[in-house]
Structure formats: structure tokens, C-alpha cells
Design a protein around this motif. Structure first.
Motif, short mmCIF file in Angstrom:
data_model
loop_
_atom_site.label_atom_id
_atom_site.label_comp_id
_atom_site.label_asym_id
_atom_site.label_seq_id
_atom_site.Cartn_x
_atom_site.Cartn_y
_atom_site.Cartn_z
N GLU A 174 0.81 -1.22 0.00
CA GLU A 174 0.00 0.00 0.00
C GLU A 174 0.85 1.28 0.00
O GLU A 174 0.40 2.33 -0.46
CB GLU A 174 -0.92 0.00 1.23
CG GLU A 174 -1.85 1.20 1.32
CD GLU A 174 -2.66 1.21 2.59
OE1 GLU A 174 -2.89 2.30 3.14
OE2 GLU A 174 -3.07 0.13 3.05
N GLY A 176 3.40 1.99 -1.80
CA GLY A 176 3.74 2.41 -3.16
C GLY A 176 5.19 2.83 -3.35
O GLY A 176 5.48 3.68 -4.19
N LYS A 179 7.64 -0.23 -7.58
CA LYS A 179 6.72 -0.69 -8.62
C LYS A 179 7.43 -1.71 -9.50
O LYS A 179 8.57 -1.52 -9.88
CB LYS A 179 6.26 0.49 -9.48
CG LYS A 179 5.29 0.10 -10.59
CD LYS A 179 4.88 1.31 -11.41
CE LYS A 179 3.92 0.91 -12.53
NZ LYS A 179 3.53 2.08 -13.36
N GLN A 188 9.83 4.57 -6.33
CA GLN A 188 9.01 5.72 -6.66
C GLN A 188 8.57 6.46 -5.40
O GLN A 188 8.48 5.87 -4.32
CB GLN A 188 7.79 5.30 -7.48
CG GLN A 188 6.90 4.27 -6.82
CD GLN A 188 5.78 3.81 -7.71
OE1 GLN A 188 5.75 4.10 -8.90
NE2 GLN A 188 4.82 3.09 -7.14
N GLN A 189 8.34 7.76 -5.57
CA GLN A 189 7.84 8.55 -4.45
C GLN A 189 6.41 8.12 -4.16
O GLN A 189 5.62 7.92 -5.08
CB GLN A 189 7.89 10.05 -4.78
CG GLN A 189 7.34 10.93 -3.66
CD GLN A 189 7.74 12.38 -3.78
OE1 GLN A 189 8.87 12.75 -3.55
NE2 GLN A 189 6.78 13.23 -4.16
N PRO A 190 6.06 7.96 -2.90
CA PRO A 190 4.71 7.48 -2.57
C PRO A 190 3.64 8.53 -2.84
O PRO A 190 3.93 9.70 -3.07
CB PRO A 190 4.82 7.20 -1.07
CG PRO A 190 5.88 8.13 -0.59
CD PRO A 190 6.89 8.21 -1.71
N ASP A 191 2.41 8.09 -2.83
CA ASP A 191 1.26 8.98 -2.93
C ASP A 191 1.21 9.82 -1.66
O ASP A 191 0.96 9.31 -0.56
CB ASP A 191 -0.01 8.15 -3.06
CG ASP A 191 -1.26 9.01 -3.25
OD1 ASP A 191 -1.19 10.23 -3.04
OD2 ASP A 191 -2.32 8.44 -3.58
N ARG A 193 -0.85 11.77 -0.53
CA ARG A 193 -2.15 11.82 0.15
C ARG A 193 -2.22 10.75 1.25
O ARG A 193 -3.05 10.84 2.16
CB ARG A 193 -3.28 11.60 -0.86
CG ARG A 193 -3.45 12.73 -1.87
CD ARG A 193 -4.43 12.38 -2.95
NE ARG A 193 -3.98 11.23 -3.74
CZ ARG A 193 -4.64 10.73 -4.77
NH1 ARG A 193 -5.81 11.24 -5.13
NH2 ARG A 193 -4.15 9.69 -5.44
N LYS A 194 -1.34 9.75 1.16
CA LYS A 194 -1.30 8.70 2.17
C LYS A 194 -0.08 8.85 3.08
O LYS A 194 0.27 7.93 3.82
CB LYS A 194 -1.24 7.32 1.48
CG LYS A 194 -2.45 7.00 0.63
CD LYS A 194 -2.30 5.64 -0.01
CE LYS A 194 -3.50 5.29 -0.88
NZ LYS A 194 -3.36 3.94 -1.52
N THR A 233 9.68 18.11 -1.63
CA THR A 233 8.64 17.56 -0.74
C THR A 233 9.06 17.66 0.72
O THR A 233 8.27 18.06 1.58
CB THR A 233 8.36 16.09 -1.10
OG1 THR A 233 7.89 16.02 -2.46
CG2 THR A 233 7.30 15.50 -0.18
#
Length: 277
Positions: A174, A176, A179, A188-191, A193-194, A233
Motif C-alpha cells: 500500500e 507504493g 513498482k 518511486q515517491q509514494p502517494d 495523500r497517504k 517535498t
């Protein structure tokens, strides 16, 4: 240094829940022969669950009564036993990614190896080189191959569309962070929003550990390796933590320093997050 303690099983959905609840009820759960019956899994799976409980730093190492939960394990038991909050998954990820003793391959992969895109074969030699620098003994290549296979499956193997109830998937998917694209894997950078700002505050508080200040670079470097966050970020999160009163960020005259405004421990950060949900 610990290689291949997982019995070639990835951390499956529900396993930490079983382990945390089981140890809370019986701190000798992993010492007798009835662990399989109590946990409802096979004997080798009991060994695997025990390993993952240690790898995610959920057990009190100094417990004289078997294997009691430590303070982090108790927080999950009381606040998110079923790992439904992504914040809990991020803290678990932080623990295994920094656990040099019990999850050495995970530690090396997330802290010492910078490959952004790779196959299992391409990542083997860089990880092995770093492990040999840490190790005081040799180890079979096959054991490291199994570690790499389990690690990548834990972060990239998604549930099959035809079987959404598949339990052979790790909750960390979950996040992320990795991938799979054919035979290649991509960090990859995670979402975002989570991703809670409290995660960076947790790491920052842990890094400070009674220090009066810390360089932004130190936080950015950790966030890049463990969370795959870019510098922009990280700076945005630090500014929000500054506005919230937790820290003071000073970028004047090229200082790029962070100063704590509050005396608060990493453990208290977790408690504060759960209380504020």
C-alpha cells in the motif's frame, strides 16, 4: 547481522495482527510447541511471524518472561491492531528499514544502495558488497537471493484482480515505494495523500535525540533513502511542521538548520498522532 530469518515467507496480511494479539495474551507464544495451533498457521509460518515481529521491532528485547510487546507493539495493539491506518504502515516500514541487526538486507537496500531502477540480478551485487562490509562471516548467495526476493515481493506484489481476497500480499504494498514493471523494479515517491507530516516529524525527533539542532540535509537524506521523497517535498513538510510550532527552520545565510521548539520523543509523536485521528 540477520539473513533469511523469514522462512521464505513474505509478511502476509493479518500476520502482525495475529502476532501482536497472540503475544499480548501469551508472552511465551513463540517458545512452546503450541504456537501453530494458537496462531492458526503452519510451524514454519510461526517461525516467520516471530521473525517479522522482531524485524519490525515490536518485541521487548529485555523481557524476562518470554517475548512481551514493547511500547510500540502496545501502541499498535491499542490503536490500530488491524493496520488500517497508513501511518502505522509507514512507522513499521521505518522500523524494518533501519533494523540493521534483524533485517540487514532491508537496512542495506533502503540506506546503502541507490539504484533507482533494477532487476533482482542487478541489485544482488551492490547489496552483497554492503553486507560483506557489515558482516563478520560469509553467507550463501542463495540466502541473499531469498532475502531480495522476499523484500521486493513485500513492497511490489499487488493483489490479483481475479482474487481481491488474496492474503499472500504484504500490507506494505500500500505504501507504493516500489513498482514492478515486467522483470524490472522501480523506486518511486509514494502517494503523498497517504503520507502524514507526522512521519517526517517522527524521524526528525528520532534524529535530534536531545541535540539542539540538525541540518536539513540529514533529514532530506534519510527521507530520500527510506521514503523516496525528493528535496522539494521534504522542505514543504518541514515548513508545515514549522508553521505548526513543532520546529523552527532557519535557511538564512545558508544555515539550513532545524531547531526543535518542543521537547517531544518519537514515541510521543506516535501517541499524539493516534490521539488526533
Amino acid at each position: 547481522m540477520k539473513i533469511k530469518g523469514h522462512e521464505k515467507f513474505i509478511l502476509r496480511e493479518g500476520w502482525l495482527t495475529k502476532g501482536i494479539r497472540g503475544v499480548s495474551e501469551d508472552d511465551h507464544l513463540f517458545h512452546g510447541n503450541d504456537g501453530a495451533d494458537k496462531l492458526g498457521v503452519g510451524t514454519n509460518m510461526v517461525k516467520s511471524i516471530r521473525y517479522w515481529m522482531q524485524a519490525f521491532d515490536l518485541l521487548d528485547k529485555d523481557s524476562k518472561a518470554g517475548m512481551a510487546l514493547n511500547s510500540f507493539g502496545k501502541l499498535i495493539l491499542d490503536n490500530d491492531l488491524y493496520l488500517e491506518d497508513s501511518f502505522t504502515l509507514w512507522i513499521l516500514h521505518s522500523h524494518i528499514a533501519k533494523n540493521e541487526d534483524k533485517a540487514t538486507t532491508w537496512y542495506v537496500f533502503f540506506n546503502k544502495v541507490d539504484a533507482e531502477e533494477f532487476t533482482k540480478e542487478e541489485i544482488f551485487d551492490p547489496i552483497k558488497r554492503e553486507l560483506l562490509l557489515l558482516a563478520d562471516k560469509t553467507f550463501p548467495d542463495r540466502s541473499l537471493e531469498d532475502d531480495i526476493d522476499v523484500l521486493l515481493n513485500m513492497y511490489s506484489r499487488e493483489k490479483k484482480v481475479e482474487d481481491p481476497e488474496d492474503k499472500n500480499v504484504c500490507p506494505l504494498v500500500e505504501l507504493g515505494l516500489i513498482k514492478k514493471d515486467g522483470v524490472r523494479y522501480v523506486r518511486q515517491q509514494p502517494d503523498l495523500r497517504k503520507f502524514s507530516d507526522y512521519i517526517v516529524l517522527y524521524e526528525l525527533t528520532d534524529l535530534l535525540d536531545e541535540k539542539k539542532s540538525i541540518e536539513i540535509d540529514a533529514v532530506a537524506e534519510l527521507a530520500k533513502h527510506i521514503y523516496h521523497l525528493n528535496r522539494i517535498t521534504v522542505n514543504n513538510i518541514l515548513d508545515r511542521l514549522d508553521n505548526a510550532g513543532y520546529i523552527r527552520v532557519d535557511r538564512t545565510a545558508g544555515l539550513d538548520m532545524i531547531y526543535p521548539n518542543k521537547t517531544i520523543t518519537a514515541q510521543e509523536i506516535i501517541e499524539e498522532y493516534y490521539k488526533g485521528r
